[in-house]
Write a protein that holds these residues in place. Structure first.
Motif, PDB file in Angstrom:
ATOM      1  N   LEU A 186     -13.649  12.208  -8.610  1.00  0.00           N
ATOM      2  CA  LEU A 186     -13.350  11.419  -9.805  1.00  0.00           C
ATOM      3  C   LEU A 186     -13.262   9.929  -9.548  1.00  0.00           C
ATOM      4  N   GLY A 187     -13.224   9.524  -8.270  1.00  0.00           N
ATOM      5  CA  GLY A 187     -13.231   8.109  -7.951  1.00  0.00           C
ATOM      6  C   GLY A 187     -11.837   7.518  -7.754  1.00  0.00           C
ATOM      7  N   PHE A 188     -11.844   6.304  -7.233  1.00  0.00           N
ATOM      8  CA  PHE A 188     -10.598   5.646  -6.824  1.00  0.00           C
ATOM      9  C   PHE A 188      -9.671   5.381  -8.003  1.00  0.00           C
ATOM     10  N   GLN A 189     -10.179   4.835  -9.083  1.00  0.00           N
ATOM     11  CA  GLN A 189      -9.320   4.459 -10.199  1.00  0.00           C
ATOM     12  C   GLN A 189      -8.646   5.674 -10.830  1.00  0.00           C
ATOM     13  N   THR A 190      -9.401   6.743 -11.015  1.00  0.00           N
ATOM     14  CA  THR A 190      -8.815   7.950 -11.597  1.00  0.00           C
ATOM     15  C   THR A 190      -7.781   8.559 -10.663  1.00  0.00           C
ATOM     16  N   ALA A 191      -8.091   8.552  -9.360  1.00  0.00           N
ATOM     17  CA  ALA A 191      -7.168   9.136  -8.385  1.00  0.00           C
ATOM     18  C   ALA A 191      -5.858   8.364  -8.345  1.00  0.00           C
ATOM     19  N   THR A 192      -5.939   7.039  -8.275  1.00  0.00           N
ATOM     20  CA  THR A 192      -4.706   6.246  -8.228  1.00  0.00           C
ATOM     21  C   THR A 192      -3.956   6.306  -9.562  1.00  0.00           C
ATOM     22  N   ALA A 193      -4.693   6.461 -10.667  1.00  0.00           N
ATOM     23  CA  ALA A 193      -4.030   6.599 -11.964  1.00  0.00           C
ATOM     24  C   ALA A 193      -3.204   7.879 -12.004  1.00  0.00           C
ATOM     25  N   ARG A 194      -3.727   8.954 -11.429  1.00  0.00           N
ATOM     26  CA  ARG A 194      -2.958  10.201 -11.355  1.00  0.00           C
ATOM     27  C   ARG A 194      -1.678   9.991 -10.551  1.00  0.00           C
ATOM     28  N   LEU A 211      -9.381   9.644   2.024  1.00  0.00           N
ATOM     29  CA  LEU A 211      -9.853   8.260   2.073  1.00  0.00           C
ATOM     30  C   LEU A 211     -11.042   8.147   3.020  1.00  0.00           C
ATOM     31  N   THR A 212     -12.060   7.414   2.600  1.00  0.00           N
ATOM     32  CA  THR A 212     -13.271   7.299   3.415  1.00  0.00           C
ATOM     33  C   THR A 212     -13.559   5.871   3.862  1.00  0.00           C
ATOM     34  N   SER A 213     -12.719   4.921   3.487  1.00  0.00           N
ATOM     35  CA  SER A 213     -12.962   3.529   3.890  1.00  0.00           C
ATOM     36  C   SER A 213     -11.654   2.782   4.025  1.00  0.00           C
ATOM     37  N   GLN A 214     -11.687   1.749   4.851  1.00  0.00           N
ATOM     38  CA  GLN A 214     -10.511   0.894   4.998  1.00  0.00           C
ATOM     39  C   GLN A 214     -10.233   0.140   3.712  1.00  0.00           C
ATOM     40  N   THR A 215     -11.277  -0.206   2.985  1.00  0.00           N
ATOM     41  CA  THR A 215     -11.100  -0.927   1.725  1.00  0.00           C
ATOM     42  C   THR A 215     -10.277  -0.113   0.745  1.00  0.00           C
ATOM     43  N   ASP A 216     -10.629   1.156   0.572  1.00  0.00           N
ATOM     44  CA  ASP A 216      -9.862   2.009  -0.332  1.00  0.00           C
ATOM     45  C   ASP A 216      -8.440   2.204   0.178  1.00  0.00           C
ATOM     46  N   ALA A 217      -8.288   2.285   1.494  1.00  0.00           N
ATOM     47  CA  ALA A 217      -6.956   2.469   2.069  1.00  0.00           C
ATOM     48  C   ALA A 217      -6.054   1.289   1.740  1.00  0.00           C
ATOM     49  N   VAL A 218      -6.557   0.078   1.948  1.00  0.00           N
ATOM     50  CA  VAL A 218      -5.785  -1.132   1.658  1.00  0.00           C
ATOM     51  C   VAL A 218      -5.492  -1.231   0.166  1.00  0.00           C
ATOM     52  N   ASN A 219      -6.505  -0.989  -0.641  1.00  0.00           N
ATOM     53  CA  ASN A 219      -6.334  -1.104  -2.088  1.00  0.00           C
ATOM     54  C   ASN A 219      -5.354  -0.070  -2.633  1.00  0.00           C
ATOM     55  N   ALA A 220      -5.344   1.113  -2.038  1.00  0.00           N
ATOM     56  CA  ALA A 220      -4.409   2.143  -2.492  1.00  0.00           C
ATOM     57  C   ALA A 220      -2.974   1.691  -2.275  1.00  0.00           C
ATOM     58  N   LEU A 224      -0.416   0.998  -5.488  1.00  0.00           N
ATOM     59  CA  LEU A 224       0.713   1.899  -5.671  1.00  0.00           C
ATOM     60  C   LEU A 224       2.045   1.290  -5.261  1.00  0.00           C
ATOM     61  N   ALA A 225       2.022   0.069  -4.728  1.00  0.00           N
ATOM     62  CA  ALA A 225       3.263  -0.613  -4.346  1.00  0.00           C
ATOM     63  C   ALA A 225       4.169  -0.768  -5.567  1.00  0.00           C
ATOM     64  N   PRO A 226       5.499  -0.685  -5.357  1.00  0.00           N
ATOM     65  CA  PRO A 226       6.224  -0.596  -4.078  1.00  0.00           C
ATOM     66  C   PRO A 226       6.446   0.830  -3.580  1.00  0.00           C
ATOM     67  N   THR A 227       5.829   1.807  -4.222  1.00  0.00           N
ATOM     68  CA  THR A 227       5.996   3.191  -3.779  1.00  0.00           C
ATOM     69  C   THR A 227       5.392   3.368  -2.388  1.00  0.00           C
ATOM     70  N   PRO A 228       6.098   4.022  -1.465  1.00  0.00           N
ATOM     71  CA  PRO A 228       5.519   4.282  -0.143  1.00  0.00           C
ATOM     72  C   PRO A 228       4.270   5.163  -0.265  1.00  0.00           C
ATOM     73  N   VAL A 229       3.268   4.844   0.561  1.00  0.00           N
ATOM     74  CA  VAL A 229       2.018   5.602   0.556  1.00  0.00           C
ATOM     75  C   VAL A 229       1.839   6.260   1.916  1.00  0.00           C
ATOM     76  N   LYS A 248      -0.079   0.564   9.589  1.00  0.00           N
ATOM     77  CA  LYS A 248       1.042  -0.266   9.160  1.00  0.00           C
ATOM     78  C   LYS A 248       0.552  -1.571   8.549  1.00  0.00           C
ATOM     79  N   GLN A 249      -0.434  -2.177   9.182  1.00  0.00           N
ATOM     80  CA  GLN A 249      -0.976  -3.439   8.681  1.00  0.00           C
ATOM     81  C   GLN A 249      -1.625  -3.255   7.309  1.00  0.00           C
ATOM     82  N   MET A 250      -2.206  -2.085   7.054  1.00  0.00           N
ATOM     83  CA  MET A 250      -2.835  -1.810   5.760  1.00  0.00           C
ATOM     84  C   MET A 250      -1.808  -1.551   4.670  1.00  0.00           C
ATOM     85  N   GLY A 251      -0.569  -1.264   5.072  1.00  0.00           N
ATOM     86  CA  GLY A 251       0.481  -1.083   4.081  1.00  0.00           C
ATOM     87  C   GLY A 251       1.044   0.318   3.972  1.00  0.00           C
ATOM     88  N   PHE A 252       0.585   1.245   4.796  1.00  0.00           N
ATOM     89  CA  PHE A 252       1.100   2.613   4.734  1.00  0.00           C
ATOM     90  C   PHE A 252       2.514   2.674   5.297  1.00  0.00           C
TER      91      PHE A 252
END
Length: 322
Positions: A186-194, A211-220, A224-229, A248-252
């Motif tokens: 369903l893609g990144f936007q739908t997944a994060t919306a859920r 997750l298949t890319s660092q870009t999606d990892a960082v953006n997620a 979703l901040a400030p919720t822990p991912v 950690k640097q990516m925000g997880f």
């Protein structure tokens, strides 16, 4: 004359002025409250791998559903494990050291809202610190396999709502991790919306699977901040390999390595079995101290503590050693 005892006098002295230890869920919440902290969880699937992880000094453990299915059933992770399989295994692991939180896979919750509520209540009673619930159909499969089927969003959110309501009605606590497998189809936007809707209902942690890319990892993490991912580092899966520092640097805030013990056992035990079958001999890796003895193995699993407990209670079963 019958001797009278006050309540205070009958209590063990050490209980009068001491605070009860933190539960696993409280300890995990405290770890997640530290802003610069990332919780590193090795994947364990039985008592022995859990004991090895505890000896290594990890602050949190992850009970892998795939590992539980393979070790308890001898089957691939295709939705075959039941609530009883998963709860019993996770509860046993959590009981080994109550000061160390255990995060456990809870798959889809094993049914509709009533079943999800029972799952959460059972996990709380078993002393499990956290669980994750996903949006696959009941006949699910490992999150890093292809062609996963998802339930409609309203069914997924009903699962999360049932989990939150069951926690509210329970005398205990558990950290609820909302997982979605929607990224691939369903893609990144739908997944994060859920995930955002699950967080609004009361989920504590977000888990974007596959997750298949660092870009999606960082953006997620940003979305979703400030919720822990949570980041799932399933070796051999679709997610690129990231170190703990990179995560950690990516925000997880949590990173799990579910297949760590499984991979090592697969390699080393397969080699040992093949050698025994072909040559009729057994060879151990002598690096780091030579062959392990039975006492070494028992020691990992609490031999000295058990002997001490028996002695402190007045037993003499092990007074001459073992």
């Amino acid at each position: 004359m019958v001797e009278e005892h006050t309540v205070e006098a009958s209590l063990p002295p050490e209980t009068s002025n001491t605070q009860p230890p933190l539960t696993g869920s409280a300890k995990l919440r405290r770890l997640l409250a530290e802003p610069d902290k990332i919780v590193v969880c090795p994947g364990v699937y039985d008592g022995f791998t859990a004991r090895l992880a505890l000896r290594a000094g990890f602050e949190c453990l992850y009970m892998t559903g795939a590992g539980t299915t393979m070790s308890r059933l001898g089957m691939a992770d295709l939705g075959l494990a039941t609530l009883n399989d998963m709860r019993d295994n996770a509860g046993m692991i959590a009981s080994l050291d109550r000061s160390i939180p255990v995060i456990a896979d809870a798959d889809t919750g094993y049914g509709g809202p009533l079943q999800v509520g029972r799952t959460v209540s059972q996990y709380i009673s078993a002393g499990i610190a956290a669980l994750h619930l996903e949006d696959q159909v009941l006949n699910k499969r490992c999150g890093h396999l292809s062609n996963k089927q998802l339930v409609p969003e309203e069914i997924y959110l009903a699962r999360i709502r049932a989990a939150v309501n069951a926690r509210r009605q329970s005398p205990g606590d558990i950290v609820i991790i909302a997982r979605t497998d929607a990224l691939a189809s369903l893609g990144f936007q739908t997944a994060t919306a859920r995930l955002k809707k699950a967080i609004a209902i009361g989920a504590d942690v977000a888990f974007l699977e596959g997750l298949t890319s660092q870009t999606d990892a960082v953006n997620a993490c940003k979305e979703l901040a400030p919720t822990p991912v949570l980041l799932n580092m399933a070796h051999g899966g679709v997610t690129p390999t990231f170190s703990v520092d990179e995560a950690k640097q990516m925000g997880f805030r949590i990173v799990i390595f579910p297949s760590l013990a499984l991979n090592q056992v697969y390699k080393s035990v397969s080699t040992a079995f093949d050698l025994l079958r072909r040559e009729g001999v057994v060879s151990y890796d002598r690096e780091g101290g030579g062959d392990p003895s039975l006492r070494d193995l028992f020691g990992v699993c609490g031999l000295e503590d058990a002997m001490r407990f028996d002695r402190d209670a007045g037993g003499d079963m092990y007074s001459d050693g073992v």
